[in-house]
Design an enzyme around this catalytic site. Structure first.
Site, PDB file in Angstrom:
ATOM      1  N   THR A  38       0.861  -1.173   0.000  1.00 49.92           N
ATOM      2  CA  THR A  38       0.000   0.000   0.000  1.00 49.92           C
ATOM      3  C   THR A  38       0.900   1.225   0.000  1.00 49.92           C
ATOM      4  OG1 THR A  38      -1.424   1.354   1.424  1.00 49.92           O
ATOM      5  CG2 THR A  38      -0.178  -0.355   2.497  1.00 49.92           C
TER       6      THR A  38
ATOM      7  N   CYS B  86      -1.807   5.119  -5.359  1.00 55.76           N
ATOM      8  CA  CYS B  86      -2.634   4.312  -4.470  1.00 55.76           C
ATOM      9  C   CYS B  86      -2.780   2.977  -5.177  1.00 55.76           C
ATOM     10  CB  CYS B  86      -3.993   4.959  -4.228  1.00 55.76           C
ATOM     11  SG  CYS B  86      -5.117   3.928  -3.273  1.00 55.76           S
TER      12      CYS B  86
END
Length: 239
Positions: A83, A197
């Site tokens: 992430t 992202c």
């Protein structure tokens, strides 16, 4: 082959993309039945998202550090945090383990530098777009100028990530909105745009725009495969 440590679940949809990319990368390099050696811990994203929303980053860092220690104990040779946003607590995670952390911003920046990109747009969560932990690493370590969308656009991007992409929803209207943001960044001088992202690549593909896109999930996975195979005998090296 080295064992890749994968700290995932944030969200599991993007972790699935990591798992596929790592295995496809190893198979492409070695052929046959080869697949990646992976030690993975997948956290409950609901718990992490609550800590993010409440600004309890130290607690979130403690949770990821505990998961990283599990991965290390399982035999991983190095670690990926799957992430972008949670690289905010990367120093806390690194301090908790004895294996190297392969930072997602480094994998992305190395590709940008190789392509001669010096000014780039950044899409991601509000945390990634507005705080310094990601942008500053790109600018200070690699000399890359980073620009982000305006406040209204940042709010839209953040909302789509959490209310749609992290829940596995892909909406055509959101794709068009993201493409408009990408065009606006390009008009402000961005030579390319980072999909900062790990879920954004579920929505936007390189074929959707003429602006060069840098998919952090793909670049992170490629760097991991390269490290995992750095001592492996590749087919073309076989006598």
């Amino acid at each position: 082959m080295r064992t890749i440590g994968l700290l995932g679940g944030m969200s599991w949809e993007s972790t699935e993309s990591y798992y596929r990319a790592l295995n496809e990368g190893v198979k492409q390099a070695l052929g046959g039945f080869h697949s990646a050696k992976i030690a993975m811990v997948s956290v409950d994203f609901a718990e992490i998202e609550t800590l993010q929303r409440d600004g309890r980053w130290d607690a979130a860092g403690e949770a990821l550090a505990a998961a990283a220690r599990q991965i290390e104990h399982a035999g991983a040779d190095f670690l990926l945090i799957a992430t972008n946003t949670m690289h905010k607590v990367a120093p806390q995670v690194e301090a908790a383990i004895d294996i190297p952390l392969l930072h997602i911003a480094d994998a992305t920046a190395e590709s940008l530098v190789a392509d001669g990109i010096t000014r780039v747009g950044l899409l991601g969560t509000r945390f990634t777009m507005e705080q310094d932990f990601y942008k500053q690493r790109l600018s200070e370590r690699y000399g890359i100028d980073v620009i982000v969308p305006d406040d209204t656009q940042r709010e839209r991007v953040h909302r789509v990530i959490f209310e749609e992409l992290c829940l596995g929803r892909i909406e055509a209207a959101s794709r068009e909105a993201f493409l408009a943001v990408i065009d606006a960044l390009h008009a402000r001088g961005a030579q390319a745009v980072i999909l900062g992202c790990t879920e954004i690549a579920m929505l936007i593909k390189a074929t959707d725009t003429q602006v060069p896109l840098y998919d952090t999930t793909a670049l992170h996975a490629q760097a991991a495969v390269k490290r995992a195979l750095s001592d492996a005998l590749l087919p073309e090296d076989t006598p």
